[in-house]
Design an enzyme around this catalytic site. Structure first.
Site, PDB file in Angstrom:
ATOM      1  CD  GLU A  89       6.402  -0.496   2.881  1.00 39.25           C
ATOM      2  OE1 GLU A  89       6.010  -1.311   2.055  1.00 39.25           O
ATOM      3  OE2 GLU A  89       6.878   0.613   2.554  1.00 39.25           O
ATOM      4  CG  HIS A 146       3.462  -4.206   1.347  1.00 40.15           C
ATOM      5  ND1 HIS A 146       4.795  -4.078   0.954  1.00 40.15           N
ATOM      6  CD2 HIS A 146       3.076  -5.072   0.863  1.00 40.15           C
ATOM      7  CE1 HIS A 146       5.358  -4.916   0.068  1.00 40.15           C
ATOM      8  NE2 HIS A 146       3.988  -5.563   0.194  1.00 40.15           N
ATOM      9  CE  LYS A 173       3.830  -7.204  -3.122  1.00 43.67           C
ATOM     10  NZ  LYS A 173       4.649  -8.114  -2.426  1.00 43.67           N
TER      11      LYS A 173
END
Length: 257
Positions: A89, A146, A173
């Site tokens: 990530e 991510h 997130k």
């Protein structure tokens, strides 16, 4: 406007209320360099300091990480987010899943942190156990995902954010890489849609120069924090922290901090 969002308070910082909070990453390799930048961060106009422990030379020694976390927190004088970003990530070091959780366990049991970062796609059972331990220690959990190569479809971004919420993260997130201006809009649209019903704060961003607008428009679209670069950026497109507060203030919708 979503009136059901659960604000997350860490010290004097409240995520999900007012302007996006500014998080500054520390990416030093040695204890000395980490403490130097942590001390400098104390005087920066930021709200939270993120220690990116995957940059730390002794990160594979959980006791060392736990011990140094006390000094980093004291030197920074601000809420501390401890993050090991895995190689898949965008992090700088590849380690086993067992060691990943062992490091976080040491931080929670013997170290000092106000928040920890857990990746959505790590083993679900172990993530759940770590969240339970964090809750016991009164440490907040930022769950993240991510994509440094592309921007998933809006529906997939929404699915991942809602999955984080379902897994009991305190803050959800996601960061994605745009290949076009339409990709930036996709991220912003997904954020706006989820934020209407989310029961906890979101942090979302489109990376690189193309996505920089997403880092300063969080209050408009529903992202509760943004990452600003002090000396060295930890991800592409981070705005220097010296300029970030002014930009957020210019774009603010309310007078709330």
């Amino acid at each position: 406007m979503n009136n059901n969002v659960k604000y997350v308070r860490v010290g004097d910082v409240t995520f999900g209320k007012g302007r996006p909070k500014i998080i500054v990453p520390l990416v030093g390799k040695t204890a000395e360099s980490i403490l130097t930048v942590a001390t400098q961060a104390k005087d920066l106009d930021c709200d939270v300091v993120e220690w990116r422990i995957d940059f730390y030379d002794d990160v594979t020694q959980p006791e060392s990480v736990a011990s140094l976390s006390h000094q980093v927190r004291q030197a920074a004088g601000k809420p501390l987010l401890v993050t090991f970003r895995t190689a898949k990530e965008g992090g700088v070091l590849e380690i086993s899943d067992d060691l990943y959780f062992e490091i976080y366990r040491a931080v929670l049991e013997k170290g000092q942190a106000d928040l920890i970062d857990l990746e959505l796609f790590m083993p679900e059972k172990e993530v759940a156990a770590m969240i339970a331990l964090a809750n016991e220690k009164e440490v907040k959990v930022v769950m993240c995902n991510h994509d440094f190569d592309a921007t998933p479809a809006k529906e997939e971004i929404i699915r991942r954010l809602r999955l984080m919420e379902a897994r009991d993260a305190d803050i959800c997130k996601i960061a994605v890489m745009p290949q076009s201006n339409q990709d930036v809009l996709t991220l912003l649209q997904a954020t706006a849609e989820v934020s209407k019903t989310a029961s906890r704060p979101l942090i979302t961003m489109s990376m690189g120069a193309l996505g920089m607008v997403s880092r300063v428009s969080g209050e408009v679209f529903g992202s509760s924090a943004t990452f600003g670069a002090a000396a060295q950026a930890s991800a592409p497109g981070q705005v220097p922290v010296t300029a970030l507060r002014e930009m957020l203030t210019t774009l603010q919708l309310t007078n709330e901090e």
